[in-house]
Design a protein around this motif. Structure first.
Motif, short mmCIF file in Angstrom:
data_model
loop_
_atom_site.label_atom_id
_atom_site.label_comp_id
_atom_site.label_asym_id
_atom_site.label_seq_id
_atom_site.Cartn_x
_atom_site.Cartn_y
_atom_site.Cartn_z
N ASN A 82 0.84 -1.19 0.00
CA ASN A 82 0.00 0.00 0.00
C ASN A 82 0.88 1.25 0.00
O ASN A 82 1.37 1.70 1.04
CB ASN A 82 -0.91 -0.01 1.23
N CYS A 83 1.10 1.79 -1.19
CA CYS A 83 1.88 3.02 -1.33
C CYS A 83 1.19 3.89 -2.39
O CYS A 83 0.34 3.42 -3.15
CB CYS A 83 3.33 2.72 -1.73
N GLU A 84 1.57 5.16 -2.42
CA GLU A 84 0.89 6.10 -3.32
C GLU A 84 1.02 5.66 -4.78
O GLU A 84 0.05 5.77 -5.55
CB GLU A 84 1.48 7.50 -3.14
N ARG A 85 2.18 5.16 -5.17
CA ARG A 85 2.39 4.72 -6.56
C ARG A 85 1.43 3.59 -6.92
O ARG A 85 0.78 3.64 -7.97
CB ARG A 85 3.84 4.27 -6.73
N ASN A 86 1.33 2.58 -6.06
CA ASN A 86 0.46 1.45 -6.36
C ASN A 86 -1.02 1.85 -6.30
O ASN A 86 -1.84 1.35 -7.09
CB ASN A 86 0.73 0.31 -5.38
N ARG A 87 -1.35 2.74 -5.39
CA ARG A 87 -2.74 3.21 -5.31
C ARG A 87 -3.15 3.92 -6.60
O ARG A 87 -4.29 3.80 -7.05
CB ARG A 87 -2.93 4.14 -4.11
N SER A 88 -2.21 4.64 -7.21
CA SER A 88 -2.53 5.36 -8.45
C SER A 88 -2.78 4.37 -9.59
O SER A 88 -3.66 4.59 -10.43
CB SER A 88 -1.40 6.32 -8.82
N PHE A 89 -2.03 3.27 -9.62
CA PHE A 89 -2.23 2.26 -10.66
C PHE A 89 -3.60 1.59 -10.52
O PHE A 89 -4.24 1.24 -11.53
CB PHE A 89 -1.15 1.18 -10.59
N ASN B 295 6.51 -3.04 -13.03
CA ASN B 295 7.47 -3.67 -12.11
C ASN B 295 7.02 -3.64 -10.65
O ASN B 295 7.80 -3.33 -9.74
CB ASN B 295 8.85 -2.98 -12.23
N VAL B 296 5.74 -3.92 -10.45
CA VAL B 296 5.17 -3.96 -9.10
C VAL B 296 5.04 -5.42 -8.66
O VAL B 296 4.41 -6.22 -9.36
CB VAL B 296 3.79 -3.28 -9.06
N ASN B 297 5.63 -5.75 -7.54
CA ASN B 297 5.48 -7.10 -6.98
C ASN B 297 4.09 -7.26 -6.37
O ASN B 297 3.57 -6.34 -5.73
CB ASN B 297 6.54 -7.35 -5.91
N TYR B 298 3.51 -8.43 -6.58
CA TYR B 298 2.19 -8.68 -6.02
C TYR B 298 2.02 -10.18 -5.74
O TYR B 298 2.81 -11.01 -6.20
CB TYR B 298 1.09 -8.21 -6.99
N LYS B 299 1.00 -10.49 -4.97
CA LYS B 299 0.65 -11.87 -4.67
C LYS B 299 -0.80 -12.11 -5.07
O LYS B 299 -1.67 -11.27 -4.80
CB LYS B 299 0.82 -12.17 -3.17
N ARG B 300 -1.03 -13.25 -5.69
CA ARG B 300 -2.38 -13.61 -6.10
C ARG B 300 -2.89 -14.76 -5.23
O ARG B 300 -2.15 -15.70 -4.93
CB ARG B 300 -2.37 -14.03 -7.56
N SER B 301 -4.15 -14.70 -4.81
CA SER B 301 -4.69 -15.76 -3.96
C SER B 301 -6.16 -15.99 -4.27
O SER B 301 -6.87 -15.06 -4.67
CB SER B 301 -4.55 -15.40 -2.48
#
Length: 292
Positions: A222-229, A264-270
């Protein structure tokens, strides 16, 4: 059906510790994870089923007491003899003549504890002692209440792996209280979600995930960059440091994944995250109560 609970109420003085208005059933082969915050009523529920605390309501079971086994935090045993003799007396077998019992003693590195009196055992050693007894009983219905409490991380991992292996091909039913979500991921196929003494929901993990989270969840920092995406995507309730997006279709999941990978955003899928089920089930209940 092994067990049925209807209109169960438990009070401690003027305080209602547990109030279950739904009918809950435990079927043969069920592996039920019970989750909730401290004071949610998890241990009170088990004590009620076992007749260890007064209650109002109906609890039906076709099982005899010897067909149930229980691990609880308050298990205590006599200190007048070495652990070895307590173990043999309870299980009705000699350690030297029982290879399965020897296997568990060795697996949990309990050999050096057999000569000690029970009160001389550490908290973790007492846990391992009770776990060995419960596993050896091979009961039709077994209750584990915070079974890994007091154990170090390595022992906790070993225990969960052993429990998973031990019960894999057995028809036994399990009711497992734990605040470690990863343990329930491995051991449970159903969830009973409690909050403040009431049932939020009860059902199969995959059904509850679909109900509260969607087809799949993609989680990232949860960061501003990811929130914008991800500003146009449906967000789920999540821990403050995480950003969780609900994906209702495979196409939507592919779009979100592609967007994050391109940036280039790391994420996890579940599609089975128990923590996400619990957080969003609670959030849904709060929303319903506020709307009343």
């Amino acid at each position: 059906m092994l067990l049925s609970i209807e209109n169960l109420t438990v009070r401690y003085g003027q305080e209602t510790a547990l109030s279950i208005t739904e009918t809950l059933r435990v079927e043969e082969g069920d592996r039920i994870g019970v989750i909730g915050s401290n004071g949610a009523g998890k241990t009170t529920l088990i004590k009620s089923i076992l007749g260890l605390t007064p209650y109002q309501g109906m609890i039906k079971s076709g099982l005899k007491p010897e067909e149930m086994a229980v691990h609880m935090q308050f298990n205590e045993y006599t200190d007048s003899m070495p652990v070895k003799y307590i173990m043999e007396a309870i299980l009705g077998t000699r350690i030297t003549g029982n290879t399965r019992l020897q296997e568990l003693i060795s697996y949990f590195e309990f050999e050096d504890c057999l000569r000690k009196n029970y009160t001389k055992l550490s908290g973790g050693q007492k846990q391992r002692f009770t776990i060995i007894l419960v596993m050896m009983q091979n009961a039709e219905l077994t209750f584990y209440d915070e079974v890994t409490s007091g154990l170090d991380f390595e022992t906790r991992q070993k225990l969960v792996e052993k429990l998973t292996e031990w019960y894999r091909d057995k028809p036994a039913s399990l009711v497992i209280v734990s605040h470690y979500y990863e343990e329930l991921e491995m051991l449970a196929d159903k969830l009973l979600i409690l909050d403040k003494g009431k049932v939020i929901d009860y059902g199969r993990k995959e059904d509850l995930f679909r109900k509260y989270c969607g087809r799949a969840v993609i989680v990232t920092d949860n960061c501003e960059r990811n929130r914008s995406f991800l500003e146009k995507n449906k967000k789920l309730a999540s821990p403050a440091h995480l950003l969780a997006v609900s994906c209702e279709t495979q196409e939507q999941e592919e779009q979100v994944s592609r967007l994050l990978l391109q940036n280039n955003v790391n994420y996890k899928r579940s599609n089975s995250d128990i923590e996400m089920i619990y957080i969003n089930a609670r959030a849904s209940r709060v929303g319903e109560e506020e709307a009343k």
